[in-house]
Design a protein around this motif. Sequence first.
Motif, PDB file in Angstrom:
ATOM      1  N   GLY A  69     -35.831 -49.330 -47.122  1.00  0.00           N
ATOM      2  CA  GLY A  69     -35.056 -48.319 -47.817  1.00  0.00           C
ATOM      3  C   GLY A  69     -33.716 -48.808 -48.334  1.00  0.00           C
ATOM      4  O   GLY A  69     -33.081 -48.124 -49.136  1.00  0.00           O
ATOM      5  N   THR A  70     -33.260 -49.979 -47.880  1.00  0.00           N
ATOM      6  CA  THR A  70     -31.997 -50.518 -48.391  1.00  0.00           C
ATOM      7  C   THR A  70     -32.140 -50.726 -49.898  1.00  0.00           C
ATOM      8  O   THR A  70     -33.113 -51.327 -50.345  1.00  0.00           O
ATOM      9  N   PRO A  71     -31.205 -50.229 -50.688  1.00  0.00           N
ATOM     10  CA  PRO A  71     -31.307 -50.382 -52.142  1.00  0.00           C
ATOM     11  C   PRO A  71     -31.321 -51.851 -52.557  1.00  0.00           C
ATOM     12  O   PRO A  71     -30.713 -52.701 -51.914  1.00  0.00           O
ATOM     13  N   TYR A  72     -32.012 -52.115 -53.665  1.00  0.00           N
ATOM     14  CA  TYR A  72     -32.018 -53.459 -54.230  1.00  0.00           C
ATOM     15  C   TYR A  72     -30.673 -53.699 -54.910  1.00  0.00           C
ATOM     16  O   TYR A  72     -30.187 -52.879 -55.682  1.00  0.00           O
ATOM     17  N   HIS A  73     -30.079 -54.847 -54.600  1.00  0.00           N
ATOM     18  CA  HIS A  73     -28.852 -55.272 -55.274  1.00  0.00           C
ATOM     19  C   HIS A  73     -28.862 -56.787 -55.335  1.00  0.00           C
ATOM     20  O   HIS A  73     -28.935 -57.444 -54.288  1.00  0.00           O
ATOM     21  N   GLY A  96     -27.142 -52.744 -49.935  1.00  0.00           N
ATOM     22  CA  GLY A  96     -27.772 -53.448 -51.036  1.00  0.00           C
ATOM     23  C   GLY A  96     -28.177 -54.856 -50.635  1.00  0.00           C
ATOM     24  O   GLY A  96     -27.438 -55.546 -49.939  1.00  0.00           O
ATOM     25  N   ALA A 141     -37.488 -56.996 -50.619  1.00  0.00           N
ATOM     26  CA  ALA A 141     -36.603 -56.270 -51.517  1.00  0.00           C
ATOM     27  C   ALA A 141     -37.203 -56.423 -52.904  1.00  0.00           C
ATOM     28  O   ALA A 141     -37.227 -57.515 -53.458  1.00  0.00           O
ATOM     29  N   ARG A 158     -36.761 -50.798 -56.541  1.00  0.00           N
ATOM     30  CA  ARG A 158     -35.313 -50.624 -56.376  1.00  0.00           C
ATOM     31  C   ARG A 158     -34.864 -50.480 -54.926  1.00  0.00           C
ATOM     32  O   ARG A 158     -33.819 -49.888 -54.646  1.00  0.00           O
ATOM     33  N   LYS A 159     -35.666 -51.057 -53.991  1.00  0.00           N
ATOM     34  CA  LYS A 159     -35.295 -50.989 -52.575  1.00  0.00           C
ATOM     35  C   LYS A 159     -36.193 -51.928 -51.767  1.00  0.00           C
ATOM     36  O   LYS A 159     -37.148 -52.507 -52.292  1.00  0.00           O
TER      37      LYS A 159
END
Length: 138
Positions: free
Chosen positions: A17-21, A30, A108, A113-114
């Motif tokens: 669930g961590t956003p993609y960054h 991220g 990721a 996007r996560k």
Amino acid sequence: MKVTADDVVRTARSWLGTPYHHQGRLKGVGVDCAGLLVGVAQELGLSDFDVMGYTMRPDGESLRRHCDMQMKSITREELAAGDVLLFTFDAHPGHLGILSTPEHLIHAYLPRRKVVEHGMDAWWWAQAAGFYRFPGVH
């Protein structure tokens, strides 16, 4: 401390669930595919190695060299939960993930996007270009 494959999978799942960054390294904030591996390894005390400054389409051979230097290369037959897969897209190694079961992957993933976990279908297996084990995992 003895680190097991179950520890690797449990830690990787804690990033779900961590956003993609791009070049992100913070759980819940991220992370990218390399950052996920770095974060898991650091949380478990397996490595403090990190690399920054790469592009969205990293130099695939450089990525492969980093994998070869920082992890133990294994065969597909040796692959088990907790191991790392290097994927080739467009003929260049450029993506990493952690096997959570013999048929599931945590990574990721920019299109989602996560950090996600999903099944490894024939398409994903066809993209797998390298197999690795974190050093110190028993």
